[in-house]
Write a protein that holds these residues in place. Sequence first.
Motif: not given
Length: 93
Positions: A1, A14, A16-21, A93
Motif C-alpha cells: 500500500s 492504495y 493492492q489486493k483489491y486494486e482500490a484507492i 475508487t
Amino acid sequence: SVMLRDNTNNMSIYIQKYEAIISVNIPLLLTEKELLLLRYLILGKSLSEIARYRNRSLKTISCQKSKLYNKLGIESDLTLWRDLYFKRYICIT
C-alpha cells in the motif's frame, strides 16, 4: 500500500489486493500519529501489528485508537468502514 498526503487531513491509500484507492478526507484536525493509525486500521492491521510497527505497547495503541474513534464518531471496529463511509470521510475508487 502507498499513502500520499498533502498538508490537510487528506490522504489516498492504495490497497493492492483489491486494486482500490481509498480517498480519505477528514474535516477534523488529526495529528500525524492519528492519521497513521487510521491508515493502518483502514489497511486491516491488528493493534498488535500496529504496536510492533510503531514500537509502542499494545495498551498505548489501544488508547490512541479509542481517542481516534471518539474524535471521528466511530462506534466500534465492526462499524469502522460503515461509519467512515456514511460520514463521507472516505471514498472508494
